[in-house]
Design a protein around this motif. Structure first.
Motif, PDB file in Angstrom:
ATOM      1  N   ALA A  61      -7.409  -2.706  -1.475  1.00  0.00           N
ATOM      2  CA  ALA A  61      -6.328  -2.369  -0.542  1.00  0.00           C
ATOM      3  C   ALA A  61      -5.906  -0.907  -0.691  1.00  0.00           C
ATOM      4  O   ALA A  61      -5.776  -0.178   0.298  1.00  0.00           O
TER       5      ALA A  61
ATOM      6  N   ALA B 197      -5.148  -7.883   1.798  1.00  0.00           N
ATOM      7  CA  ALA B 197      -6.338  -7.965   0.958  1.00  0.00           C
ATOM      8  C   ALA B 197      -6.316  -9.221   0.087  1.00  0.00           C
ATOM      9  O   ALA B 197      -7.355  -9.865  -0.100  1.00  0.00           O
TER      10      ALA B 197
ATOM     11  N   TYR C 201      -5.366  -0.569   3.091  1.00  0.00           N
ATOM     12  CA  TYR C 201      -4.889  -1.878   3.533  1.00  0.00           C
ATOM     13  C   TYR C 201      -3.621  -2.243   2.779  1.00  0.00           C
ATOM     14  O   TYR C 201      -3.349  -1.721   1.695  1.00  0.00           O
TER      15      TYR C 201
ATOM     16  N   ASP D 285      -1.519  -4.717   0.391  1.00  0.00           N
ATOM     17  CA  ASP D 285      -1.905  -5.630  -0.701  1.00  0.00           C
ATOM     18  C   ASP D 285      -1.975  -7.082  -0.245  1.00  0.00           C
ATOM     19  O   ASP D 285      -2.895  -7.812  -0.602  1.00  0.00           O
TER      20      ASP D 285
END
Length: 155
Positions: free
Chosen positions: A124, A134, A129, A131
């Motif tokens: 992530a 992910a 991304y 957290d």
């Protein structure tokens, strides 16, 4: 096929980047020290492997031959037809489909593979991304990193 489609495909398939984010990459997000090319997607920058790095170098060199003068001097890695604007994500999706890369399915497959190879928080952070996204993907993919605690583990 346009070189930009192959470069975008590499970013989708290697780093699970959505097309809407790929078109917002700036030239300054690419670093080439002569040996390695990195892309600033998150922290730390992500290195491009050899075939993709060669494509990126060729694409950056080809930008000086773009049909619109405003595109040649643009800050965007994928400049649009309108001066100062990035390429339209829908246009890039069309190019990707023409070379056989379905953007959404390719991105989903890539992120699922990545979260199986490393802890979701690491992926992530490196790819920009969230957290929770992910972590959800690693659970869906049946990964074993679901109990990994993010943060500093040097203590």
């Amino acid at each position: 096929m346009p070189l930009r489609a192959w470069v975008a495909a590499a970013l989708v398939l290697l780093y699970a980047q959505p097309v809407s984010r790929i078109v917002r990459l700036a030239i300054d997000d690419i670093t080439d020290d002569g040996a390695t090319i990195t892309v600033q997607l998150g922290e730390p920058p992500s290195p491009l492997p050899k075939p993709a790095a060669d494509l990126m170098r060729a694409y950056i060199r080809s930008r000086q031959h773009m049909p619109y003068a405003s595109s040649r001097s643009s800050q965007w890695l994928f400049p649009g037809r309108q001066p100062g604007q990035p390429m339209n994500p829908v246009s890039l999706q069309v190019h990707l489909r023409k070379i056989g890369v379905p953007p959404q399915r390719g991105r989903t497959s890539a992120i699922r593979q990545l979260v199986l190879q490393a802890p979701a928080p690491v992926i992530a952070k490196a790819l920009g991304y969230h957290d929770k996204t992910a972590t959800r993907l690693v659970t869906e993919a049946g990964g074993s990193w679901s109990r990994y605690a993010p943060g500093d583990h040097t203590r």
